[in-house]
Design a protein around this motif. Structure first.
Motif, PDB file in Angstrom:
ATOM      1  N   THR A  49       7.292  53.924  50.375  1.00 55.65           N
ATOM      2  CA  THR A  49       7.510  54.700  48.662  1.00 55.65           C
ATOM      3  C   THR A  49       7.961  53.480  48.331  1.00 55.65           C
ATOM      4  O   THR A  49       7.589  53.280  46.563  1.00 55.65           O
ATOM      5  N   ALA A  50       8.640  52.358  48.818  1.00 53.76           N
ATOM      6  CA  ALA A  50       9.641  51.612  47.984  1.00 53.76           C
ATOM      7  C   ALA A  50       8.315  50.258  47.321  1.00 53.76           C
ATOM      8  O   ALA A  50       7.141  50.267  47.608  1.00 53.76           O
ATOM      9  N   ALA A  51       9.001  49.957  46.563  1.00 53.17           N
ATOM     10  CA  ALA A  51       8.496  48.665  45.889  1.00 53.17           C
ATOM     11  C   ALA A  51       8.658  47.843  46.432  1.00 53.17           C
ATOM     12  O   ALA A  51       7.066  46.566  45.862  1.00 53.17           O
ATOM     13  N   GLY A  52       9.212  47.155  47.206  1.00 53.47           N
ATOM     14  CA  GLY A  52       9.227  46.165  48.231  1.00 53.47           C
ATOM     15  C   GLY A  52      10.058  45.213  47.461  1.00 53.47           C
ATOM     16  O   GLY A  52       9.417  43.964  47.665  1.00 53.47           O
ATOM     17  N   MET A  53      10.116  44.969  46.246  1.00 50.67           N
ATOM     18  CA  MET A  53      11.281  43.413  45.519  1.00 50.67           C
ATOM     19  C   MET A  53      12.076  43.037  46.706  1.00 50.67           C
ATOM     20  O   MET A  53      12.905  44.153  47.789  1.00 50.67           O
ATOM     21  N   LEU A  54      12.066  42.177  46.880  1.00 56.67           N
ATOM     22  CA  LEU A  54      12.767  41.544  47.846  1.00 56.67           C
ATOM     23  C   LEU A  54      13.959  40.317  46.515  1.00 56.67           C
ATOM     24  O   LEU A  54      13.930  39.577  45.950  1.00 56.67           O
ATOM     25  N   ARG A 235      -2.259  41.579  32.951  1.00 51.45           N
ATOM     26  CA  ARG A 235      -1.583  40.766  34.553  1.00 51.45           C
ATOM     27  C   ARG A 235      -0.270  40.328  34.527  1.00 51.45           C
ATOM     28  O   ARG A 235       1.091  39.891  33.634  1.00 51.45           O
ATOM     29  N   LEU A 236       0.412  40.534  35.956  1.00 52.70           N
ATOM     30  CA  LEU A 236       0.895  40.042  35.956  1.00 52.70           C
ATOM     31  C   LEU A 236       1.384  39.223  37.316  1.00 52.70           C
ATOM     32  O   LEU A 236       0.499  39.740  38.110  1.00 52.70           O
ATOM     33  N   ASN A 237       2.300  38.000  37.486  1.00 52.61           N
ATOM     34  CA  ASN A 237       2.685  37.644  37.998  1.00 52.61           C
ATOM     35  C   ASN A 237       3.765  38.017  39.175  1.00 52.61           C
ATOM     36  O   ASN A 237       3.938  36.579  40.360  1.00 52.61           O
ATOM     37  N   ARG A 238       4.587  38.592  38.756  1.00 56.26           N
ATOM     38  CA  ARG A 238       5.790  38.645  39.718  1.00 56.26           C
ATOM     39  C   ARG A 238       6.724  39.961  39.387  1.00 56.26           C
ATOM     40  O   ARG A 238       6.144  40.395  38.476  1.00 56.26           O
ATOM     41  N   PRO A 239       7.660  40.713  40.273  1.00 57.96           N
ATOM     42  CA  PRO A 239       8.257  42.229  39.653  1.00 57.96           C
ATOM     43  C   PRO A 239       9.096  41.499  38.809  1.00 57.96           C
ATOM     44  O   PRO A 239       9.712  39.485  38.309  1.00 57.96           O
ATOM     45  N   LEU A 240       9.084  42.848  37.728  1.00 51.81           N
ATOM     46  CA  LEU A 240      10.278  42.357  35.856  1.00 51.81           C
ATOM     47  C   LEU A 240      11.295  43.230  36.839  1.00 51.81           C
ATOM     48  O   LEU A 240      10.614  44.064  36.743  1.00 51.81           O
ATOM     49  N   ARG A 241      12.761  43.012  35.994  1.00 50.13           N
ATOM     50  CA  ARG A 241      13.491  44.059  36.428  1.00 50.13           C
ATOM     51  C   ARG A 241      13.630  43.658  35.078  1.00 50.13           C
ATOM     52  O   ARG A 241      15.010  42.853  33.810  1.00 50.13           O
ATOM     53  N   LEU A 242      14.111  45.012  34.355  1.00 47.13           N
ATOM     54  CA  LEU A 242      14.917  45.409  32.756  1.00 47.13           C
ATOM     55  C   LEU A 242      15.721  45.583  32.536  1.00 47.13           C
ATOM     56  O   LEU A 242      16.664  46.900  33.622  1.00 47.13           O
ATOM     57  N   MET A 243      16.918  45.302  32.231  1.00 42.68           N
ATOM     58  CA  MET A 243      18.275  45.442  32.007  1.00 42.68           C
ATOM     59  C   MET A 243      18.375  45.762  30.782  1.00 42.68           C
ATOM     60  O   MET A 243      18.290  45.844  30.189  1.00 42.68           O
ATOM     61  N   MET A 251       9.246  46.402  36.972  1.00 44.22           N
ATOM     62  CA  MET A 251       7.912  46.578  37.247  1.00 44.22           C
ATOM     63  C   MET A 251       7.297  46.132  38.888  1.00 44.22           C
ATOM     64  O   MET A 251       6.966  44.729  38.414  1.00 44.22           O
ATOM     65  N   VAL A 252       6.468  46.274  38.827  1.00 44.02           N
ATOM     66  CA  VAL A 252       5.872  45.098  40.438  1.00 44.02           C
ATOM     67  C   VAL A 252       4.298  45.502  40.137  1.00 44.02           C
ATOM     68  O   VAL A 252       3.899  46.637  40.872  1.00 44.02           O
ATOM     69  N   PRO A 253       3.837  44.241  40.948  1.00 45.52           N
ATOM     70  CA  PRO A 253       2.073  44.137  40.167  1.00 45.52           C
ATOM     71  C   PRO A 253       2.406  43.959  42.288  1.00 45.52           C
ATOM     72  O   PRO A 253       2.651  44.010  42.854  1.00 45.52           O
ATOM     73  N   ARG A 254       0.770  44.957  42.358  1.00 47.96           N
ATOM     74  CA  ARG A 254       0.647  45.091  43.526  1.00 47.96           C
ATOM     75  C   ARG A 254      -1.186  44.516  42.938  1.00 47.96           C
ATOM     76  O   ARG A 254      -1.791  45.111  41.876  1.00 47.96           O
ATOM     77  N   PRO A 255      -2.346  44.284  43.732  1.00 42.46           N
ATOM     78  CA  PRO A 255      -3.836  44.059  43.528  1.00 42.46           C
ATOM     79  C   PRO A 255      -4.166  45.403  43.305  1.00 42.46           C
ATOM     80  O   PRO A 255      -3.947  46.189  43.681  1.00 42.46           O
ATOM     81  N   GLY A 256      -5.078  45.621  42.674  1.00 43.31           N
ATOM     82  CA  GLY A 256      -6.190  46.768  42.681  1.00 43.31           C
ATOM     83  C   GLY A 256      -5.810  47.040  40.731  1.00 43.31           C
ATOM     84  O   GLY A 256      -5.719  48.233  40.124  1.00 43.31           O
ATOM     85  N   ASP A 257      -4.961  46.098  40.204  1.00 42.93           N
ATOM     86  CA  ASP A 257      -4.752  46.192  38.471  1.00 42.93           C
ATOM     87  C   ASP A 257      -3.516  47.313  39.027  1.00 42.93           C
ATOM     88  O   ASP A 257      -3.413  48.241  37.871  1.00 42.93           O
ATOM     89  N   ILE A 258      -2.946  47.395  39.982  1.00 44.44           N
ATOM     90  CA  ILE A 258      -1.522  48.346  39.310  1.00 44.44           C
ATOM     91  C   ILE A 258      -0.346  47.749  39.377  1.00 44.44           C
ATOM     92  O   ILE A 258       0.016  46.453  39.977  1.00 44.44           O
ATOM     93  N   GLY A 262       9.724  51.436  38.499  1.00 45.51           N
ATOM     94  CA  GLY A 262      10.413  52.408  39.128  1.00 45.51           C
ATOM     95  C   GLY A 262      11.646  51.491  38.408  1.00 45.51           C
ATOM     96  O   GLY A 262      11.764  51.155  38.314  1.00 45.51           O
ATOM     97  N   ALA A 263      12.745  52.202  39.377  1.00 45.14           N
ATOM     98  CA  ALA A 263      12.833  53.884  39.971  1.00 45.14           C
ATOM     99  C   ALA A 263      13.934  54.337  39.381  1.00 45.14           C
ATOM    100  O   ALA A 263      14.911  53.830  39.682  1.00 45.14           O
TER     101      ALA A 263
END
Ligand SMILES: Cc1cc2nc3c(=O)[nH]c(=O)nc-3n(C[C@H](O)[C@H](O)[C@H](O)COP(=O)(O)OP(=O)(O)OC[C@H]3O[C@@H](n4cnc5c(N)ncnc54)[C@H](O)[C@@H]3O)c2cc1C
Length: 358
Positions: A49-54, A235-243, A251-258, A262-263
């Motif tokens: 389920t994780a977004a996979g942010m490092l 198009r997103l190039n990297r994860p975004l975090r709103l404070m 918001m984390v981009p994945r292939p397939g326009d996804i 979260g979370a």
């Protein structure tokens, strides 16, 4: 050595891969019905389920030096792990962005000040001008304040879960699905399958059952909800975090326009579908950062439990014949490779000592 692993989540797969690669005879047990099983309530690995942010730096807001150091070490280890897998796994270390609306500048500056104080000099948040933000992420339109966290990145958790299991299998690991491990002791496991209890002996056992390690460990599940948006053209190039003082969304981009949004983080073990409140808050946050998302389609929602110990810190307990690893909480993908590296170093030392004694 003959190794038994209880749990085929993130840690179980990583351990199976590393131990089989080192030439051990590995067997893994999990109540899930198969390697791809993601939907059964009660036995679903949080790893899926994780977004996979490092995010070693951004997580310093809540976690301490231990998670930061394990995180930095894991960010260095992931490329080598991914390179050793036959199946492709998306991994990028393009940095991530911290964003804030002007009205939330005070709260954002407090968080950034905390990160500046805790991060090492080479990992400091870098303030971005509007022009720099527009160049890095043209789709972002709304937040007035932005910082780049250059050492951060993301991994595709679903691809990684699949590829780790496939590679461990190629290396000889065997998987036993539909089997619960009800107890572990030095060199032994108690298995429950179709109402029957059996005992199995091993040279060493690893307990990586996540939330399923109760009551052996005081672990609790922390509910997290995510949504997947299908947003062609955004198009997103990297994860975004709103404070934000109330809603912290990413918001984390994945292939397939996804785009994975979260979370939530809720202190209960309810795995039921996402609530209206979480959906509204997370989508409001996402839309306020990328107005173009208004036409995106919500194509998937998922709820799962993060395994957390009372201090919200990871823990490795190594004894002769028995290792427990748990408490990865909201940082599993960030810290798992370094934790596994540490646990395997302790395991090797113990194995050498017992060889010398015998
Ligand atoms: C919504 C959400 C978002 C997240 N986002 C991120 C992120 O962006 N970055 C990040 O670093 N981390 C993130 N995480 C955290 C990460 O997913 C977890 O920390 C990680 O999955 C924990 O790994 P684990 O192997 O300990 O547990 P899990 O991945 O949960 O695996 C535990 C396994 O044990 C099995 N099991 C349970 N009971 C038994 C039993 N009795 N016998 C045998 N097996 C059993 C389960 O079926 C499961 O397969 C997120 C988590 C959630 C829920």
């Amino acid at each position: 050595m003959h190794i038994g692993i209880a749990g085929a989540g993130l840690l179980g797969r990583l351990l199976a891969f590393e131990l089989a690669r080192a030439g051990h005879n590995v067997e893994v047990f999990d109540p899930a019905s198969g390697p791809e099983s993601r939907a059964e309530s009660g036995s679903q690995a949080a790893g899926w389920t994780a977004a996979g942010m490092l995010s070693p730096v951004a997580e310093l807001e809540r976690a301490g030096d231990e998670v930061f150091n394990f995180g930095l070490r894991s960010c260095a280890l992931w490329p080598g792990i991914v390179a050793a897998l036959a199946q492709p796994v998306g991994l990028s270390m393009n940095g991530s962005l911290l964003l804030a609306h002007r009205s939330d500048a005070g709260a954002a500056q407090r968080v950034v000040g905390l990160l500046q104080a805790r991060a090492t000099p080479q990992n400091q948040p870098q303030p971005l001008s509007r022009a720099e933000l527009a160049q890095l992420e043209p789709a972002v339109n709304g937040p007035a304040l932005a910082w780049l966290l250059p050492c951060e990145g993301q991994i595709h958790p679903i691809q990684a879960m699949r590829a780790l299991a496939a590679q461990a299998t190629v290396q000889g690991a065997r998987w036993h699905w539909g089997i619960s491990v009800t107890a572990l002791q030095a060199g032994a496991m108690t298995l429950l399958h179709a109402g029957q209890t059996t005992q199995r002996r091993f040279d060493h056992v690893f307990d990586v059952r996540g939330v399923g390690a109760k009551p052996a460990l005081p672990v609790r599940g922390v509910r997290g909800e995510v949504l997947w948006l299908h947003a062609p053209g955004v198009r997103l190039n990297r994860p975004l975090r709103l404070m934000h003082p109330r809603i912290s969304g990413y918001m984390v981009p994945r292939p397939g326009d996804i785009i994975v949004v979260g979370a939530s983080e809720i202190e209960n073990e309810d795995r039921s579908p996402i609530s209206l409140r979480s959906m509204v808050e997370l989508l409001t946050a996402a839309h306020s950062v990328i107005p173009e998302l208004a036409e995106a389609r919500v194509v998937h929602t998922e709820t799962n439990l993060r395994p957390a110990l009372p201090d919200n810190l990871p823990r490795i307990v190594s004894q002769s014949g028995h290792t427990q690893i748990n408490g990865l909480y909201r940082h599993g993908w960030l810290i798992a490779p370094a934790l596994v590296e540490r646990a395997l170093a302790e395991f090797k030392t113990a194995a050498l000592e017992s060889e010398v004694l015998s």
